[in-house]
Design an enzyme around this catalytic site. Sequence first.
Site, PDB file in Angstrom:
ATOM      1  N   LYS A   1      33.978  43.874  44.972  1.00 23.77           N
ATOM      2  CA  LYS A   1      34.924  42.792  45.288  1.00 23.77           C
ATOM      3  C   LYS A   1      34.894  42.514  46.792  1.00 23.77           C
ATOM      4  CE  LYS A   1      36.198  41.662  41.240  1.00 23.77           C
ATOM      5  NZ  LYS A   1      36.062  40.300  40.730  1.00 23.77           N
TER       6      LYS A   1
ATOM      7  N   TYR B   1      34.267  48.935  41.648  1.00 27.26           N
ATOM      8  CA  TYR B   1      34.938  47.637  41.521  1.00 27.26           C
ATOM      9  C   TYR B   1      35.361  47.134  42.907  1.00 27.26           C
ATOM     10  CZ  TYR B   1      38.558  44.307  40.053  1.00 27.26           C
ATOM     11  OH  TYR B   1      39.331  43.171  39.876  1.00 27.26           O
TER      12      TYR B   1
ATOM     13  N   ILE C   1      42.656  35.487  33.229  1.00 26.71           N
ATOM     14  CA  ILE C   1      42.755  34.496  34.299  1.00 26.71           C
ATOM     15  C   ILE C   1      41.796  33.323  34.050  1.00 26.71           C
ATOM     16  CG2 ILE C   1      42.364  34.167  36.788  1.00 26.71           C
ATOM     17  CD1 ILE C   1      43.189  37.232  37.023  1.00 26.71           C
TER      18      ILE C   1
ATOM     19  N   THR D   1      46.401  41.231  32.047  1.00 25.37           N
ATOM     20  CA  THR D   1      45.278  40.713  31.257  1.00 25.37           C
ATOM     21  C   THR D   1      44.657  41.863  30.450  1.00 25.37           C
ATOM     22  OG1 THR D   1      43.664  41.178  32.984  1.00 25.37           O
ATOM     23  CG2 THR D   1      44.703  38.994  33.036  1.00 25.37           C
TER      24      THR D   1
ATOM     25  N   SER E   1      38.990  35.028  28.451  1.00 23.66           N
ATOM     26  CA  SER E   1      40.302  35.683  28.378  1.00 23.66           C
ATOM     27  C   SER E   1      40.956  35.706  29.752  1.00 23.66           C
ATOM     28  CB  SER E   1      40.188  37.106  27.809  1.00 23.66           C
ATOM     29  OG  SER E   1      39.635  37.971  28.761  1.00 23.66           O
TER      30      SER E   1
ATOM     31  N   SER F   1      39.437  40.415  44.551  1.00 24.92           N
ATOM     32  CA  SER F   1      40.609  41.229  44.216  1.00 24.92           C
ATOM     33  C   SER F   1      41.219  41.785  45.497  1.00 24.92           C
ATOM     34  CB  SER F   1      40.154  42.390  43.325  1.00 24.92           C
ATOM     35  OG  SER F   1      41.142  43.383  43.266  1.00 24.92           O
TER      36      SER F   1
END
Length: 335
Positions: free
Chosen positions: A220, A216, A66, A251, A64, A190
């Site tokens: 990253k 997260y 990107i 997304t 899904s 990110s």
Amino acid sequence: MTQLTDSRPTEPPRVFRVLDWVLDRSVVLGYSRIGHAVRRRWWDDDVPAGMLKGRHVLITGATSGIGLAAAAALGRLGAVVHVLGHDRDHLERSLERLRVEVPDGDYVSEVCDISDLEDVRRFGHDLAQRVTDLHALVHNAGTMARERTETAEGHEVTVATHVLGPFLLTHLLHEPLAHGDGGRVVFTSSGGMYAAALRDDDPDYGEDGYSGPKAYARTKRMQVVLAETLAERLAGDRIVVHSMHPGWVDTRGVSRYLTVFRAATLPFMRSPDQGADTLVWLVASPRGAQQSGSFWHDRRPRPTSYGRARQQTPTQVARLWEYCTEATRDSKGSP
Ligand SMILES: NC(=O)c1ccc[n+]([C@@H]2O[C@H](COP(=O)([O-])OP(=O)(O)OC[C@H]3O[C@@H](n4cnc5c(N)ncnc54)[C@H](OP(=O)(O)O)[C@@H]3O)[C@@H](O)[C@H]2O)c1
């Protein structure tokens, strides 16, 4: 940063560089579709159709967002795209969609849970048997957890998905990546990583006060540091390693985990195709064979931190490497 060839990119005009700098520092303008629309006016090195004819590319999290957009673009460029997903039904639905969107595309279905190191080991060994010359490996699978969750091996799920699985898979696919004139590895990191310093003291986030967005951002940041370290270590095998950030992209991941952020930024968000552009360009263009170890956005290398506050020390970098090496050993002590 490791320079693998002598050819240097041509510098864009000064007016572009100033505008690009302003977009980047403003964040909102640069990360949104505005940044993409402005910058693409100066791109003169789009990749010609057929550029990847017959080259094998593996992309994780390609079911899904990107990853799916990147798989479509890579298929149009002629690559044999190994589309990796962890949910068999979702994977099959995505492959059906790709085969309709890109009828000439060459897609191979690959099932693996990147956060499960045993499964990564099984898959990596199997793929290395089937594909002896891998042009590119894209670590794109991503997740965010609402509460601290552990994998079967006892790792916090975000670090397992973004760092440990990719670290192990890169190791297992070293031989096919090193084949011929050398392959490319790309991490989809990110812009959120700017908010986090490298945490080598508690990589599995065991401390109190777990926060999904914090975990997260930390992982990253780890991806960016890992890409730099891998670039240095793999330069002798002519394998280039990049990290990049896609900007703000509409997304499923964002609508699932960042509802308020999405509501506030929706009119300005990029499409998955726009978010995938730099990733695809790094895999396919001649420029992607240069400037190994860089962190990219909109086809230009970007700083990995602003000011000194979030810069890591060599000791911290070494400890991250040690953590990844130890955590990915199997019961016999081998990776
Ligand atoms: N969207 C943005 O604005 C943005 C910004 C910065 C960075 N990124 C990064 O871009 C990448 C793609 O994210 P996205 O926005 O396109 O979100 P997405 O649509 O949710 O895509 C994430 C993909 O990763 C897969 N995945 C998750 N856990 C996995 C696992 N354990 N093993 C294998 N595959 C797994 C998902 O599969 P299922 O759907 O089947 O679970 C999905 O295909 C991520 O690394 C994300 O951190 C996105």
